[in-house]
Enzyme design. Sequence first.
Site: not given
Lengths: 495, 478
Positions: B152, B176, B77
Amino acid sequence: MSAAHDPALVSPRTGRRWLAVIGLETHVQLKTRTKLFCGCEYRFGAEPNTLTCALCTAQPGALPVLNCEALALAVRAGLALGADIAPLSKFDRKHYFYCDLPKGYQISQYDQPYCKGGGIALASGRFIRLERIHMEEDAGKAIHDRGASTLVDLNRAGVPLIEMVTQADIQTAAEAFEYLTLLKERLQYAGVSDCDMEKGSLRCDVNISVRPAGEGWRTKVEIKNLNSFRFIAAAIEHEAWRQIEAYESEDPAQYPVQETRLYDPERNQTRTMRGKESARDYRYCPDPDLPPVVLDASFLERERSNLSEPADSRRARYREQLGLSPADAAALTSERAASDYFEACLRSGIDARDASSWIRNELLGWVGEPELGLRDFAQLPISPRELSEVLELIRSGRIASNAGRKLLRARALAGPDGPGIAALVAQLGLEQVQDDAQLEEWCRAALIGKEKIIADYRSGKEAALNALLGPVMKQSGGRAAPEKVREILKRLLSG
Amino acid sequence: MTLPGVEATRARIVAGTTSAEANLRECLERIAALNPKLQAFHTVAAQSSLARATELDALLKSGAQPGALHGVPVALKSNLCASGHETNCGSRLLAGWQAPYTARAVERLLDAGAILVGMTHMDEFGFGSSGENSAYATARNPHDPERTAGGSSSGSAVAVASGMVPLALGSDTGGSVRQPAALCGIAGFKPSYGRIPRHGLVAFGSSLDCISPFARSVTDLECAMEVLSGHDALDATSIEEPPLLRIASEGALDGWRIGVPRECFDAGAGSGLDEGVRTALEAALRRFEQLGAQCVEVSLPHLRHAIATYYIIACAEASSNLARFDGVRYGVRHTAGSSLAAMMSATRERGFGAEVKRRVLLGTFVLSAGYHEAWYQRAQRVRARIAQDFEQAFEQCEVLVTPTTPSTAFRLGEKSSDPLAMYLSDVLTVPASLAGIPALSIDCGRTQGLPVGMQILGPARADTRVLRAGRAFERKNA
């Protein structure tokens, strides 16, 4: 300060008696090897931005980890000031935006400081109470005077500080001065901080208001930009009178308002820096990156036992147990290193008076001499054992006491790795000449052409001998043992 | 999924069936084919990863002991720092920013022989549940590219779900990782708070943030967790004990009590539970029973306050953590006039997206003098109550099972104009974040062709137990 001390400021215009109400907020830098939350070291005056890491520059993802050495020193400061150490405290974030504050918040302690209470007793017996002591990190430095742009140096960012906040117990500029002097001494003795205002390792802000004697507290003003104890005292004096005059003008528009003022030492006055309307909301919140600080009893005990005897107690001991004069006791404790040195001298068997007189009359005076390059007493390269050696040489008559002084200076000049005392004595040829034949030769030479003096002596003027002693000493380069010279001269003259 | 997972990839490379390089080339080809449509990666480090693969192959040939992740391609990420890679956090403000150091968790992966393939798209600074708050691109759900992949950690989930890589790291602050894992039909594990050090994770809500892995099976997650876990001297909140264990069990859960929190199955949980999700979960509970476990109903009475509590605390911490993005030291600076304040304002005004501004404003408000007690401090107290609810529930059961999300993947654009609806979809994941307990999301079936995620929760630090339950379920399900 005597008991008759009256803190009131009497207005020359109205004759009214006013009292100043003063509190001090003092920051000192802890003498740690590394910063409060990372492994960077800090040196005053280093090349900008060379003592920084990902944390100091607030790189995303970098996390603070508490430096245990800083915690220990902070605790020691609390103990040295007689404060209560909280078994549980925490770190908070204090938010504001400025270019020298890389994270956008300062890590500090808000509602649970590690230390409460304590204080300092003044000579008058009045006790200045501390409200709290907390740990926090320093910010970097914004430099505005090198061209059009502001430059930022983050070397100082993250340096460990403790902030000591007094109650509003201080009544006069002289008390503020005395409090700070004692505070500095206490912290230096505890080994907590250098407390060097010039290097920024001690900083102080003043909160001050005035009130007519017998009335309640009025609006307080904060004063910043105070660079020496002397300026702090002057700023307090000036600000107190400014406020008194403002109130006595009877014009409410002139009355002091809650604000921050800057002291200008050149004009000896204060001026507005920022008013209350721009008072900041720091949006404190606990720092989730740092677990609460838990101090157990054994840690506190260890720190307590590490604490050195404070200066005032040492002074009393020197006077009462060692019989030194108050002036000697004060001089010996003027610096922790000097006092420690004195104590080490006692341990190596040197007589207290001898040690005191050599330290006070010689060694202390050498600090700051350009030739010797000693910045402080701690840098003195002469060990107590070496001093003891020199004193023994003098006592046994192997060197003159004047030569002892020369020897010690030579030893100081040679630096920590220089030759030892014995080597220096030989190198400098300081040992007294005791050899009878040599001494007699010098004496005979001195008598040539001194018929007048010889006659005086022989007619009973003993003092005439001194006039012969001088030339002998001169010829021997000061090394002739004076007692022996006397004896030989007497023998030659009586012959 | 036909592609090999973490364990299988390593095993094939170590056995010589394939090489790290050949395996990586397959991954890179797959990325080249799928990424334009699915938008998982914003940067693919083809050259450096191939160089690394060659190096690993040479190491193996030289007789070196292969690491636990030898040759395994991983994706990160974009809020994880990896020296030489772009950690843009999905934000314009950090466009092109490369960290001057590597996150501890990433270092652990690399030390174990993993190959860093690239950085994935995400909601800006982790603020979002759909991937739509990225300043760059919105990752697409491989099961239906018109739908969200969740957020996310959207790109990391898509990279694993579409078979581009077998393993990816995300970060889970309020769900997330678990939510996109559920919506994409893969496994995602938010460990106990502190289990994986946060060093090098760009902070969102520091008291909630957990680096969390995605994989296609629980076994693969366990592989990764063994490498990632453990205290680190650079993160004072990281934990060591008890160590993470892989208990070799054949999947039976005899005598286990599975707690079923009634609030999570009620329609009143704040966001109505989708019927299809409920049906899939009920079937999953039956499978647990077939494994020897017994289902018991438990209650989490403060759960209804979880969303409000979470958004107050997370926004407060975010407003603080994002203060450093001021244009002074890094990031894209915008000047306006000559004052420092104007430069900082312009940098933040133009660098941050709408959702970031919303949360920073919310967070700033709840920490302000006069509001601090009513909002932030009260939220902290409710947070403690929620954690207590869990403690009490775990007196009656070994693990809790809930849906991960109230519904399956929604259509892109469906909730993007309604932030509150978006926040409410986190109702089932934020409680574990607030309590700091381990939470695993695994695939438990399909409804209308879309994956349904099941969440397994355990007591604080009982990561091993949660993973074991997940693995048992997975074997039964396989």
